[in-house]
Write a protein that holds these residues in place. Sequence first.
Motif, PDB file in Angstrom:
ATOM      1  N   HIS A 305       0.812  -1.212   0.000  1.00  0.00           N
ATOM      2  CA  HIS A 305       0.000   0.000   0.000  1.00  0.00           C
ATOM      3  C   HIS A 305       0.848   1.266   0.000  1.00  0.00           C
ATOM      4  CE1 HIS A 305      -2.894  -2.928   2.161  1.00  0.00           C
ATOM      5  NE2 HIS A 305      -3.032  -3.029   0.872  1.00  0.00           N
ATOM      6  N   ASP A 306       1.973   1.226   0.695  1.00  0.00           N
ATOM      7  CA  ASP A 306       2.818   2.417   0.742  1.00  0.00           C
ATOM      8  C   ASP A 306       3.374   2.745  -0.633  1.00  0.00           C
ATOM      9  OD1 ASP A 306       4.216   0.047   0.786  1.00  0.00           O
ATOM     10  OD2 ASP A 306       5.898   0.849   1.937  1.00  0.00           O
ATOM     11  N   LEU A 309       0.516   4.388  -2.639  1.00  0.00           N
ATOM     12  CA  LEU A 309       0.264   5.774  -2.233  1.00  0.00           C
ATOM     13  C   LEU A 309       1.355   6.717  -2.749  1.00  0.00           C
ATOM     14  CD1 LEU A 309      -0.975   5.196   1.437  1.00  0.00           C
ATOM     15  CD2 LEU A 309      -2.347   5.816  -0.560  1.00  0.00           C
ATOM     16  N   LYS A 313       0.945   9.942  -5.427  1.00  0.00           N
ATOM     17  CA  LYS A 313       1.477  11.292  -5.200  1.00  0.00           C
ATOM     18  C   LYS A 313       2.298  11.773  -6.387  1.00  0.00           C
ATOM     19  CE  LYS A 313       1.664  10.963  -0.141  1.00  0.00           C
ATOM     20  NZ  LYS A 313       2.545  10.927   1.050  1.00  0.00           N
TER      21      LYS A 313
END
Length: 339
Positions: A305-306, A309, A313
Amino acid sequence: MHFLEEVALKRWGQCVAEPNQAPAVVVEPDPDADLEAEKHDQVAVWNTLLELYLSSPSSALTDKALRLLKSSDLPYDPTHALILCTTREYTPGLVLLWEKMGMYEDVLRFWMDKEKEGISSGASREVVRCLDSYGSSHPHLYPLVLRFLSSSPELLSRHTDDVARILEHIDQEKIIPPLVVVQILSRNGVASIGLVKQWLMARIKEAREEVDMDQKLIDSYRTETATKLKQVKDLSDPEHPRVFHVTQCAACHGQLDLPSIHFMCNHSYHQRCLGEHDTECPNCVRSHSMIREIRRTNEKLADQHDVFLSEVKEGGFAAVAAGFGRGIMNVSRLDDVAA
């Protein structure tokens, strides 16, 4: 001045060569000399000589100062040289040092300030020339120059052709989006629609063609997906057994006879051609294994998930669209991301 030139020539074999002239003397270094001290002395001598050259009203000496600054062999301190050129208002040396130090935006802003102050009549031409020289490797300079050339009606009238050429280059290299170009040109009401009318019409036509092409791809993918889903439904229906009508072996291309093996992909083989341990169609196994590997990779990425994300961005909507393709937008995955 002559004394220091003789010191540099006799002690280190260094001199400011005339155009197309090689250094006159080659001096062997003293093996017992302190190299660090020697280097410090060389820098001190050439810093002093540069100051003496720039202090003279003689054009011959200022040309000599420029050749010194251009030299890659003569050890002078660039920061000291920059201060000297600034205090002496020696523009050629100042611009040259900025270029050597990679300060290309400072060069452009210098000429822009000269144009605004009305000091140099050819300052705007220098801005365009510098953009042509540095722009290919530093594309962030194009929006800066475009703002400058559209900052006043007088500048724009002098550089209408340059603006058109810059716009074409921006479009070819995809430096900034068309919407940003319009925002830059419309910020002060100087540029008219007529200036960019043809350019805008071409960009709109290209955008429409891209939309049409994307729509055709979407339609083809939908049709292909519907066909595949129907195939899956037919293959998984237990009430309608599959009937094979293949009469040719997919391996040896001979007449199919018993014992034979049939696969759901419509490929059939002699048992002797297939081998004893093959449980997958030889013709399809490679593509199937690639698809399985892609799915496994996507499932692994969907749990990171990181990474997702950080991609959002940086990439925005494109990263979200890619996330849909990797299956990260499944309901269970979204719950994990929210948690």
